[in-house]
Design a protein around this motif. Structure first.
Motif, PDB file in Angstrom:
ATOM      1  N   ILE A 133       0.836  -1.343  -0.020  1.00 33.86           N
ATOM      2  CA  ILE A 133      -0.089  -0.049   0.037  1.00 33.86           C
ATOM      3  C   ILE A 133       0.939   1.364   0.097  1.00 33.86           C
ATOM      4  N   ASN A 134       1.930   1.407   1.020  1.00 36.62           N
ATOM      5  CA  ASN A 134       2.758   2.653   1.072  1.00 36.62           C
ATOM      6  C   ASN A 134       3.558   2.566  -0.448  1.00 36.62           C
ATOM      7  N   GLU A 135       3.966   1.371  -0.896  1.00 35.90           N
ATOM      8  CA  GLU A 135       4.627   1.724  -2.262  1.00 35.90           C
ATOM      9  C   GLU A 135       3.904   2.248  -3.414  1.00 35.90           C
ATOM     10  N   TYR A 136       2.626   1.813  -3.561  1.00 35.42           N
ATOM     11  CA  TYR A 136       1.776   2.137  -4.395  1.00 35.42           C
ATOM     12  C   TYR A 136       1.366   3.627  -4.151  1.00 35.42           C
ATOM     13  N   ILE A 137       1.079   4.193  -2.933  1.00 33.78           N
ATOM     14  CA  ILE A 137       0.702   5.616  -2.650  1.00 33.78           C
ATOM     15  C   ILE A 137       2.059   6.381  -3.014  1.00 33.78           C
ATOM     16  N   GLU A 138       3.205   5.868  -2.524  1.00 34.05           N
ATOM     17  CA  GLU A 138       4.390   6.561  -3.000  1.00 34.05           C
ATOM     18  C   GLU A 138       4.610   6.821  -4.467  1.00 34.05           C
ATOM     19  N   SER A 139       4.050   5.957  -5.282  1.00 36.80           N
ATOM     20  CA  SER A 139       4.040   6.372  -6.677  1.00 36.80           C
ATOM     21  C   SER A 139       3.391   7.554  -7.348  1.00 36.80           C
ATOM     22  N   ILE A 151      -6.204   0.933 -12.959  1.00 38.43           N
ATOM     23  CA  ILE A 151      -5.768  -0.527 -13.358  1.00 38.43           C
ATOM     24  C   ILE A 151      -4.836  -0.756 -14.688  1.00 38.43           C
ATOM     25  N   GLN A 152      -4.925   0.484 -15.346  1.00 41.00           N
ATOM     26  CA  GLN A 152      -4.068   0.572 -16.490  1.00 41.00           C
ATOM     27  C   GLN A 152      -2.510   0.814 -16.100  1.00 41.00           C
ATOM     28  N   GLY A 153      -2.394   1.171 -14.836  1.00 43.54           N
ATOM     29  CA  GLY A 153      -0.852   1.492 -14.725  1.00 43.54           C
ATOM     30  C   GLY A 153      -0.467   0.514 -13.570  1.00 43.54           C
TER      31      GLY A 153
END
Length: 187
Positions: A133-139, A151-153
């Protein structure tokens, strides 16, 4: 098919329509997005898509206008774009290991005709760890998308499976829109 106006500033919708080889002009609706919470998520998003399309048709009454909007619904609640990091984190935790609905409302309107519908796709997430979750938010990806993911990323890595139209999750049920446009333009 005749050219039409896309009443959306979504780069994903624009890209999908270009992918289908369609001719259109982008004139985003500037109306405020408020959902009617007294109806189902499908009805709410279809109404909003219709309102957006009609707001542009008022200015261009001799044109065909395509309006669209996408929402995420879980446990009967509509989730929009996250307000901040904490909101994005809460949404992603809520989806973790669960199925939610992605609903895209579509409206095609002209002075003579109107077609409005909603396409619903079920999306199931893998159970997510705090690190995921944190890695995705950091993106940075969650912040301009309903439900805090795309979903496309990179959001594709969170999804275990879908049931329904992938393109509706991206923002426009492309095959149905193509067919509706063809029927709409028939003379």
């Amino acid at each position: 098919m005749k050219p039409f106006i896309l009443a959306s500033q979504s780069p994903r919708r624009k890209q999908l329509l270009e992918q289908a080889g369609l001719s259109f002009t982008v004139i985003p609706s500037q109306m405020n997005e408020h959902f009617n919470l007294n109806v189902s998520p499908e009805e709410a998003v279809a109404q909003l898509a219709g309102d957006k399309a009609r707001s542009i048709l008022e200015k261009y009454p001799d044109q065909i206008v395509l309006g669209a909007d996408t929402v995420i619904a879980i446990d009967g609640e509509i989730l929009g774009k996250p307000a901040d990091r904490a909101d994005a984190e809460a949404m992603l935790r809520r989806f973790s290991g669960r199925t939610h609905d992605v609903i895209t409302g579509v409206a095609l309107v002209s002075a003579a005709k109107e077609t409005v519908f909603a396409a619903r796709t079920e999306v199931t997430f893998f159970p997510l760890t705090d690190d995921e979750i944190n890695e995705y938010i950091e993106s940075g990806e969650p912040f301009d998308k309903a439900g805090a993911y795309g979903i496309q990323g990179l959001g594709a890595t969170l999804v275990e499976r879908i049931s329904g139209d992938y393109y509706a999750v991206v923002g426009l049920p492309l095959a149905r829109v193509f067919r509706e446009l063809r029927a709409f333009n028939a003379r």
